[in-house]
Structure formats: structure tokens, C-alpha cells
Design an enzyme around this catalytic site. Structure first.
Site, PDB file in Angstrom:
ATOM      1  N   ASN B 235      -0.705  23.808   5.941  1.00 55.55           N
ATOM      2  CA  ASN B 235       0.069  22.757   5.614  1.00 55.55           C
ATOM      3  C   ASN B 235       0.542  22.721   4.176  1.00 55.55           C
ATOM      4  O   ASN B 235      -0.568  23.089   3.392  1.00 55.55           O
ATOM      5  CB  ASN B 235      -1.146  21.266   6.015  1.00 55.55           C
ATOM      6  CG  ASN B 235      -1.096  21.747   7.402  1.00 55.55           C
ATOM      7  OD1 ASN B 235      -2.432  21.688   7.759  1.00 55.55           O
ATOM      8  ND2 ASN B 235       0.016  21.142   8.504  1.00 55.55           N
ATOM      9  N   ALA B 236       1.340  22.133   3.934  1.00 55.69           N
ATOM     10  CA  ALA B 236       1.719  22.002   2.838  1.00 55.69           C
ATOM     11  C   ALA B 236       2.013  23.056   1.596  1.00 55.69           C
ATOM     12  O   ALA B 236       1.344  22.725   0.615  1.00 55.69           O
ATOM     13  CB  ALA B 236       1.045  20.532   1.536  1.00 55.69           C
ATOM     14  N   ASP B 269      -7.604  19.405  14.275  1.00 55.66           N
ATOM     15  CA  ASP B 269      -7.395  18.313  15.252  1.00 55.66           C
ATOM     16  C   ASP B 269      -6.668  19.063  16.525  1.00 55.66           C
ATOM     17  O   ASP B 269      -5.745  18.218  17.237  1.00 55.66           O
ATOM     18  CB  ASP B 269      -6.668  16.793  14.340  1.00 55.66           C
ATOM     19  CG  ASP B 269      -5.756  17.363  13.752  1.00 55.66           C
ATOM     20  OD1 ASP B 269      -4.805  18.286  13.903  1.00 55.66           O
ATOM     21  OD2 ASP B 269      -5.721  16.715  13.474  1.00 55.66           O
ATOM     22  N   GLY B 270      -6.078  19.664  15.582  1.00 50.92           N
ATOM     23  CA  GLY B 270      -4.647  20.652  16.583  1.00 50.92           C
ATOM     24  C   GLY B 270      -3.495  20.210  16.603  1.00 50.92           C
ATOM     25  O   GLY B 270      -2.568  20.354  17.214  1.00 50.92           O
ATOM     26  N   ASP B 294      -9.762  15.284   6.020  1.00 51.55           N
ATOM     27  CA  ASP B 294      -8.452  14.984   5.565  1.00 51.55           C
ATOM     28  C   ASP B 294      -8.291  13.149   6.047  1.00 51.55           C
ATOM     29  O   ASP B 294      -7.378  12.957   6.697  1.00 51.55           O
ATOM     30  CB  ASP B 294      -7.445  15.557   6.100  1.00 51.55           C
ATOM     31  CG  ASP B 294      -6.327  15.220   4.522  1.00 51.55           C
ATOM     32  OD1 ASP B 294      -5.101  15.826   4.718  1.00 51.55           O
ATOM     33  OD2 ASP B 294      -6.189  14.406   4.111  1.00 51.55           O
TER      34      ASP B 294
END
Lengths: 307, 386
Positions: B235-236, B269-270, B294
Site C-alpha cells: 500500500n502507498a 484485513d483482506g 493501522d
């Protein structure tokens, strides 16, 4: 079931005697089944009745006997031995002022002070609720080794002697570290090890012979002979000749375990492989007694429920 | 010395009938605790000749080290990035509520914020030991503002910064000081980042790469300067590309300093990451996986509008628990690996002798039944209460 793993593992080093206050028989997962009596092969007297179910016979240490119990393999032999020890303790009815004194080998050479204690902790002490003050181990790092040995003998005497001694034998027929040539009336002392034993111990020192200790503190043959009952565990083909010498030949200080032919109450527990050097007649005779032997390991009532 | 004597007189508690996570495996062993630390029962037996003062039956449950969350932005209505007068009680609320999730230590995280927020909030979040009042605060995780514009994610664009000439001083001025700071996430492609990374590492602060468009080469240089963590992998950041794996390539890079392990946070978390991607990362580098939440202030609250720093966030949906590895691996990713990341593995994230007795009691589906900090019961599930 939390199995008390066969405590013999080869057989080396100093001995431990333990005063077991209340062995938790319930850990073995045994329930009530009443006391079962066993008529010894040469005795027909029975002791006090003990209530409960089934036969009204009970244990009686009234006879001298040598038993040879033959099981199919190492695991079955270990399990049989463990159940027998458990039964003996239950039947003894230990209590607040009545200690069952158990003598055990440790299986590791003394120069490994950590693993020595670790072995006993991991394989025995941590599974039972014994008071640490009642576990006595010979200290190989004591400054005066002979004094340590003498003190050990004294402690055994003060405890009222050993009720049951459990041990194994070496391929050269030694009991504890009583190497061939040891006096059959010896007491706890410092002993020089035979080459056979040193070679057998090498596996605990990464195969480096120079690291294996050449001396060991050990209980003597005489010390073990003083126990009220002795159980010897012998498994594996490499022990077969020693077993033969132990029970089919005469008492001889070159095969120190043969001394137990003169002990009032000895029981040899072995697997098939260990009987390879015995006479077929001997093996058949004792196998024929297995139905009697197996009654010795029938579950007794647990101490907690039965009291 | 005095502490040791006091500890020796403390009662010994033996947790029985349980499986403990030790050495990467679940062992059928008892856990012994004294004076808030895990005790070696063998030493107790042979040297002190003592038995346990109290035994507690754990009903066959799993005992794992307490979880450590190194990235949590708030929860239960509390937003760490809000400059309130009483940040302390917000942190305390979250610290208490996460006990029920098995978290015994955490790093409150601040997203990109204006200077005033940092200057006001940071001094109010001191490092604190855990206890019945709540999980321990290990230090603050500053995620931003020195991050990439293109990969800012939910961070407000207006408050992003890049380093000025005297980069480290610039950073100090932005944050108003680095006391209480434990982790800093930054983008390594920003100019002067290397000197900042070196200075932070020298201060013992963990540097993490994230919210960045760095390529693999830049990322490797950052690691050579001292970076040890990757903020929410995948992510990011630039996606994995076979000719330039970007930051993701650090997991299997051979240009990292010898003996250095790179850790990477994953939000399992999928939703943030497809479970298949999670498994690829795990298989490539299982020992570096660090599970993070997060979590946002909306954690534990219902649907609706909530704040996240300077933004507003709409919450609509659920999170899911994703399993893709063995139970032991998962437990280590939530406890041991974050402890190793922060250099705390001697006392946290482990049930080895001498470690702090922070642990959780889990049933076979890994639901938390009870939480202990320093050997003291700090939370217990409803059914378990007498």
C-alpha cells in the site's frame, strides 16, 4: 496421558534417589478399578484385604522372586515399567510422613552439569509434584567427592533405604557405573570408566572422545543391593549378551548386574531383542508367565479418589 | 540488587494445562511467572528448591506473547493526530480498550499533520509501561509528513513536506523534538533523506520506508543508511514490477547490509492487501512479517463519519481476519517480529525465561480469552469470568 517415559536411556552417571510424596496417579488417567492381588509363583499367602472390587487378594512382600518380563518392543517395555512403578507407589500408600524412596539413573555423564539436571527436570521432575527438597542428586562438582559420596549413602540411610531402584545395564553388564571388576559389595564412590562406557558416552559430546569424562560418581553394587526392590530395564540386541550373563550364568564381578541373582526381589523388564542370547526354554518359561506379570500393571485406584 | 531480592520473594505462579509458543512452536509446557517476568522452573527447582505458590489451569488454551501493534492511529473515537488539550486520556482509553484484542504494547501513530499538532501532541504521549490500566506505550510512530505526494493515500496534501537543506534540523523543527518518538516513516526518494535516516538510526529511532515512489535502488540505499521497516507493504508504494520491484523488492534483495533483517508491516484485513499477495510476501520472507492494524479512530465504533487527522473518513463495512500461514507463524508476526523490529526481543514478544510476562490466552480459533501484563491479569473475556 502424561506418560512417564522410560527413564532408562542407556545408563550412565550418578544416581538419584527421590522421595515421592504423592505421585499424581490421576495424571496417568487411571480410574477406579479396585486392588488386584497377584499370587506370586512360589507363594500362596495373601495379605490384608483391601476392599473395593474384584479379588480380595493384595500385595505382600512375602517372597523372594526374580521376574523376567518380556515385551515386544522398547515402547511397550517402557510403558510396562512405568505402570509397574506407578502401581508400586500407589500400593505403598505414601503420605505426609511416609515417603516412597525411588532410586533412578540419569542417563548423562556428570561433566554436563546443565544437561544432567535438564534431563532429570524435563523427563521427570517437571511432570510430578515433588518437593524439590526431596530430590537428591549426586553433585559431580563437589570439592570433596568422596565426602559427597559418603553423605549420599548417609542420606539414603536416613531416608529409611530405597524402596525401589530402577536402572538399566551396559553392554558389558555393568549396573550404574560399576564396571567389570567392581566389587559386588561396593558403595557410592568415584569410579574410573571402562573404554566401552566412554565410547558409548561419546554421543553426548559430539563424538569427541577427548571430551568424554573418564571418571564418574556412582552408587555401588552394594548400595543397589540394599534396595528393597530392584527393577532393571534391558532393551536392544546389543544388551542381549549382558542379559544372558546376568541371569543364565553365575554371579560374577565381571558382569556386575549378575549380583541381583542374590537380591530378594528383582524384576527384569526387556524387549524381544534383548532375549536373543537366552535359551529358548528360559524365554518360553517367562513368556508363559506374562498373564501373571500383566496383573502387576493393572490400574489401581488413584490415590486421590481412594483415600 | 534490591530489585532482584524483592522479585525473589514474590509469589511464583504456574500456568498449567496449556500450550505455549516458544522457539517457534507450540509446546505442551507450563508457564512459570514471578515478579512480572517469565521464570525458569528448572532453576527454581534445583537452586532455590521451591515449588509454585499458585497454579492456574488454562483449560488447554494457547499462551502466546502479548501482541505488539506498531501502527495504530487511534480507535474508539480517539484520534491521536488531533491536537486536543488532553491527549493523554485519549491514549489511555485506547490502551485500555485494545487489551481485549490481546495487544499488550503499541506505538500510537500520528499521520501527516501541521506543525502545531506535532508540537502539542508529542510531548503528551510519553513512553509508559503497561498494566491493568492498559497496554504499554513503546513510543510514537510518526507517519509523515516527509512522504511522497503521489502516494500520500489518506494523508492531507497541504501538510506534506520535503527536507530543506539542513534536513535533520528541519525535521526536528517540524516535530518539535524527538523525545517519545520510536518510529518515523518517510519516503527515501526525497532529497537529503539519507542524512536524516542516518541521524535517526544513530538516535535509536526505527526508520521505515513508506508512502513512496522509490525504486529498488533508492530503497536499498535507504536500508544501507539504516532503515529497517517498510510501512504497510504494497500500500502507498509502487507496485511490484519484474524489472524494478520497488520497495517490495527489499524482501528478497541481496544488497542489504550483512546480518540486517528488513521487516515489513502488513494489514491483514483482506481489504488492504489481497490474501494472495500477503502469502507471496510471507513465503518470500516469513521472518520479516509484522502484523499491524493501522487502525483508525473508527475502530470499535459503528458506521458513519469519523476523523483521521485532518481528514474525514466514512466507515462502511467490516474487516476480516485472513489466515494464510501456520498458527505459530501468525502469532510470531504479531508479537516476536515487532519486538525484534524495535530491538526489544529480550523482554517483549517472547515467552523465553527472563522476558516480561506479557502474554495472552487464546482458544483454538485464536480468540482472546485473557490478557496478562507483567504476570497480572488485565483483561478477561465475559464467559471466562467467574
Amino acid at each position: 496421558m502424561r506418560r512417564i517415559r522410560g527413564t532408562r536411556r542407556g545408563l550412565l552417571c550418578a544416581w538419584v534417589y527421590i522421595r515421592v510424596l504423592r505421585l499424581r496417579a490421576t495424571r496417568a488417567g487411571w480410574g477406579r478399578s479396585g486392588l488386584v492381588g497377584v499370587g506370586c509363583s512360589s507363594c500362596s499367602s495373601v495379605g490384608r484385604a483391601s476392599g473395593s472390587t474384584g479379588l480380595n487378594l493384595s500385595w505382600k512382600l512375602c517372597v523372594t522372586i526374580m521376574r523376567l518380563v518380556i515385551l515386544d518392543n522398547y515402547d511397550l517395555a517402557s510403558e510396562w515399567a512405568a505402570k509397574y512403578i506407578c502401581n508400586r507407589i500407589i500400593q505403598f500408600r505414601p503420605g505426609q510422613d511416609r515417603y516412597f524412596t525411588l532410586g533412578l539413573p540419569t542417563g548423562l555423564p556428570r561433566n554436563h552439569p546443565e544437561s544432567y539436571h535438564s534431563y532429570m527436570w524435563n523427563n521427570f521432575f517437571k511432570h510430578i509434584d515433588i518437593d524439590p527438597n526431596n530430590a537428591h542428586i549426586l553433585d559431580g562438582n563437589a570439592t570433596d567427592l568422596q565426602a559427597e559420596c559418603d553423605a549420599f549413602e548417609k542420606k539414603i540411610k536416613e531416608a529409611g533405604g530405597i524402596d525401589l531402584f530402577v536402572g538399566g545395564i551396559g553392554p558389558d553388564g555393568h549396573i550404574a557405573f560399576n564396571e567389570p571388576g567392581s566389587s559386588l559389595v561396593s558403595r557410592t564412590r568415584l569410579k574410573t570408566l571402562a573404554m566401552d562406557t566412554i565410547l558409548a558416552n561419546a554421543k553426548y559430546f559430539d563424538g569427541d572422545l577427548s571430551k568424554v569424562p573418564t571418571m564418574a560418581l556412582t552408587v555401588g553394587v552394594g548400595t543397589v543391593m540394599d534396595a528393597r526392590e530392584v527393577m532393571i530395564l534391558i532393551t536392544g540386541a546389543h544388551k542381549a549378551f549382558a542379559l544372558y550373563k546376568a541371569i543364565e550364568e553365575g554371579v560374577n564381578h565381571m558382569w556386575t548386574v549378575s549380583a541381583f541373582q542374590q537380591h530378594p526381589r528383582t524384576i527384569f523388564v526387556c524387549d524381544e531383542d534383548a532375549t536373543l542370547e537366552l535359551r529358548v526354554k528360559t524365554v518360553k518359561y517367562f513368556k508363559g508367565l506374562m498373564h501373571v506379570h500383566n496383573k502387576l500393571v493393572d490400574p489401581l485406584y488413584s490415590m486421590k479418589e481412594g483415600n | 540488587m534490591r530489585g532482584g531480592q524483592v522479585a525473589a520473594r514474590a509469589p511464583v505462579i504456574q500456568f498449567t494445562n496449556c500450550r505455549i509458543l516458544r522457539g517457534g512452536a507450540l509446546l505442551r509446557e507450563d508457564l512459570w511467572v514471578r515478579g512480572g517476568r517469565i521464570l525458569d522452573p528448572e532453576k527454581l527447582f534445583f537452586e532455590e528448591r521451591r515449588v509454585a505458590d499458585e497454579q492456574r489451569d488454562c483449560g488447554g488454551c494457547i499462551l502466546a506473547p502479548g501482541f505488539i501493534d506498531v501502527q495504530i492511529n487511534g480507535g474508539f473515537g480517539v484520534d491521536f493526530s488531533q491536537a486536543s488539550e488532553d491527549v493523554g486520556s485519549g491514549v489511555a482509553l485506547v490502551a485500555r480498550r485494545i487489551l481485549s484484542h490481546g495487544v499488550t504494547s503499541f506505538c500510537p501513530t500520528l499521520v501527516t499533520s501541521p506543525l502545531e499538532v506535532y508540537h502539542k501532541v508529542l510531548p503528551q504521549i510519553p513512553v509508559k509501561s503497561g498494566g491493568p490500566h492498559g497496554a504499554g506505550v513503546l513510543g510514537v510512530h510518526l507517519e509523515g509528513p516527509f512522504i511522497s505526494r503521489e502516494k500520500r493515500g489518506a494523508h492531507p496534501e497541504a501538510h506534506l513536506r520535503s527536507f530543506e537543506a539542513d534536513a535533520f534540523q528541519d525535521m526536528l523543527a517540524t516535530y518539535g523534538g524527538l523525545d517519545n518518538v520510536r518510529i518515523v516513516t518517510l519516503a527515501p526518494e526525497l532529497g537529503h533523506s539519507h542524512e536524516v535516516i542516518r541521524e535517526l538510526t544513530a538516535l535509536g529511532i526505527c526508520v521505515s520506508l513508506g508512502h513512496s515512489v522509490a525504486d529498488l535502488g533508492t530503497a536499498e540505499e535507504a536500508v544501507q543508511s539504516g532503515a529497517t521497516f517498510i510501512t504497510h507493504l504494497f500500500n502507498a508504494m509502487l507496485p511490484f514490477h519484474h524489472r524494478d520491484p520497488g520497495i517490495v523488492g527489499l524482501l528478497t534483495s541481496d544488497r542489504l547490509p550483512a546480518g540486517r533483517r528488513i521487516f515489513y508491516g502488513m494489514i491483514a484485513d483482506g481489504i488492504h492487501t489481497n490474501p494472495a499477495a500477503l502469502r507471496i510476501a510471507h513465503r518470500a520472507h516469513p521472518k520479516g512479517l509484522v502484523l499491524v492494524t493501522d487502525a483508525v479512530p473508527a475502530l470499535g465504533l459503528g458506521n458513519g463519519r469519523h476523523t483521521l487527522g485532518q481528514q474525514e473518513v466514512e466507515v462502511d463495512g467490516l474487516t476480516a481476519y485472513v489466515a494464510g500461514c501456520s498458527v505459530e507463524s501468525a502469532l510470531e508476526a504479531a508479537s516476536l517480529h515487532p519486538a525484534q523490529l524495535l530491538g526489544l526481543e529480550k523482554c517483549k514478544g517472547t515467552l523465553d525465561f527472563g522476558a516480561d510476562a506479557d502474554f495472552v490466552v487464546l482458544d483454538d480459533s485464536l480468540h482472546v480469552r485473557a490478557t496478562y501484563i507483567s504476570g497480572e491479569l488485565v483483561w478477561q473475556a465475559e464467559e471466562a469470568r467467574p
